[in-house]
Design an enzyme around this catalytic site. Structure first.
Site, mmCIF file in Angstrom:
data_model
loop_
_atom_site.group_PDB
_atom_site.id
_atom_site.type_symbol
_atom_site.label_atom_id
_atom_site.label_comp_id
_atom_site.label_asym_id
_atom_site.label_seq_id
_atom_site.Cartn_x
_atom_site.Cartn_y
_atom_site.Cartn_z
ATOM 1 N N GLU A 21 0.812 -1.214 0.000
ATOM 2 C CA GLU A 21 0.000 0.000 0.000
ATOM 3 C C GLU A 21 0.853 1.275 0.000
ATOM 4 O O GLU A 21 0.323 2.362 -0.212
ATOM 5 C CB GLU A 21 -0.962 -0.021 1.191
ATOM 6 C CG GLU A 21 -1.983 -1.145 1.052
ATOM 7 C CD GLU A 21 -2.845 -1.358 2.283
ATOM 8 O OE1 GLU A 21 -4.045 -1.580 2.129
ATOM 9 O OE2 GLU A 21 -2.316 -1.317 3.399
ATOM 10 N N ASP A 207 -11.910 -6.372 -2.680
ATOM 11 C CA ASP A 207 -12.769 -7.556 -2.541
ATOM 12 C C ASP A 207 -14.158 -7.092 -2.119
ATOM 13 O O ASP A 207 -14.369 -5.921 -1.840
ATOM 14 C CB ASP A 207 -12.169 -8.525 -1.499
ATOM 15 C CG ASP A 207 -12.036 -7.874 -0.128
ATOM 16 O OD1 ASP A 207 -10.930 -7.389 0.170
ATOM 17 O OD2 ASP A 207 -13.028 -7.810 0.609
HETATM 18 N N1 ADE Z 1 -9.457 -4.680 3.714
HETATM 19 C C1 ADE Z 1 -9.622 -5.162 2.470
HETATM 20 N N2 ADE Z 1 -10.614 -6.063 2.423
HETATM 21 C C2 ADE Z 1 -11.094 -6.168 3.688
HETATM 22 C C3 ADE Z 1 -12.106 -6.940 4.281
HETATM 23 N N3 ADE Z 1 -12.817 -7.800 3.570
HETATM 24 N N4 ADE Z 1 -12.324 -6.786 5.621
HETATM 25 C C4 ADE Z 1 -11.579 -5.907 6.342
HETATM 26 N N5 ADE Z 1 -10.604 -5.168 5.824
HETATM 27 C C5 ADE Z 1 -10.358 -5.278 4.508
#
Ligand code: ADE
Length: 238
Positions: A21, A207
């Protein structure tokens, strides 16, 4: 209000949780100084002609708060940005889109047994942390490689959310009206509120916080983090 500067972009602090990141920033900036504190490396950089302090804080709310406060005390920044990835809660968000924080809320704060609303920090009136409006407007006028940039509510908690957690935590969307979920932004926002410092959280969707979350997260993390760099670059160029 800002610790020692007049312009909100004079000395921006940028936090990311993981190497993927922040690595893009290191590649695109001139390094002025590198300082270690308690194992955290603070990079003083010149990016787009502006001084920036970049640091990897690690994953989770405590690391985020700890490093935010040290950055504020040691470098007197004009504003803090958090950049990285998030899971989408809003069904209209696609992987690769960027969400910038209209506001942030810590979804795992729960004092309901004592009469506090979920998310309300106990025995305070702190719950929703609004981002600084000119940083938000500037981020929304950027471009992200063909992806959309949304202004949204970012929820923060010390849990990586997948389908099982989301099924048990329907309030994330229904009650808290979260658009994306991550693990650091709300903690940095709280530290900024206490210090009277402007902030913005910039997250690329990696996601959908569902059954594929772990796979998508690992697959898209290195790729989608680039979009966050484009937004920060745009803000600093203003
Ligand atoms: N950062 C990226 N995806 C995430 C998720 N599914 N839950 C918590 N933090 C995240």
């Amino acid at each position: 209000m800002n610790a020692g500067t007049d312009n909100i972009l004079d000395r921006v602090g940028i936090l990311g949780a993981m190497d993927a990141e922040i690595s893009q920033f290191l590649e695109h900036a001139e390094t002025l100084e590198r300082t270690e504190w308690r194992g955290f490396v603070f990079h003083r950089l010149r990016l787009r002609g502006r001084e920036v302090i970049l640091v990897k804080c690690g994953v989770g709310k405590v690391f985020s708060a700890l490093v935010s406060q040290h950055l504020i005390d040691a470098y007197l920044p004009s504003a803090l940005l958090f950049t990285g990835v998030a899971g989408a809660l809003n069904p209209a968000y696609a992987i690769g889109d960027v969400v910038v924080s209209r506001d942030c809320l810590q979804h795992d704060v729960d004092g309901r047994a004592l009469g506090f609303a979920r998310g309300n920090l106990l025995y305070t009136d702190m719950k929703i942390f609004a981002a600084e409006s000119s940083l938000l407007a500037s981020a929304l006028s950027a471009r992200a490689d063909g992806h959309k940039i949304h202004a949204g509510r970012i929820l923060t908690g010390d849990q990586f959310m997948t389908r099982d957690e989301i099924n048990q935590h329907r309030y994330l969307r229904e009650e808290m009206q979260g658009d994306a979920v991550e693990m650091e932004g709300g903690a940095m926002a709280q530290v900024c509120a206490v210090n009277g410092l402007p902030f913005l959280v910039i997250r690329t969707i990696s996601d959908r916080a569902d059954g594929d979350a772990v796979h998508d997260f690992n697959r898209f993390l290195p790729v989608v983090a680039r979009n966050s760099l484009a937004i920060v670059d745009h803000i600093l160029s203003a």
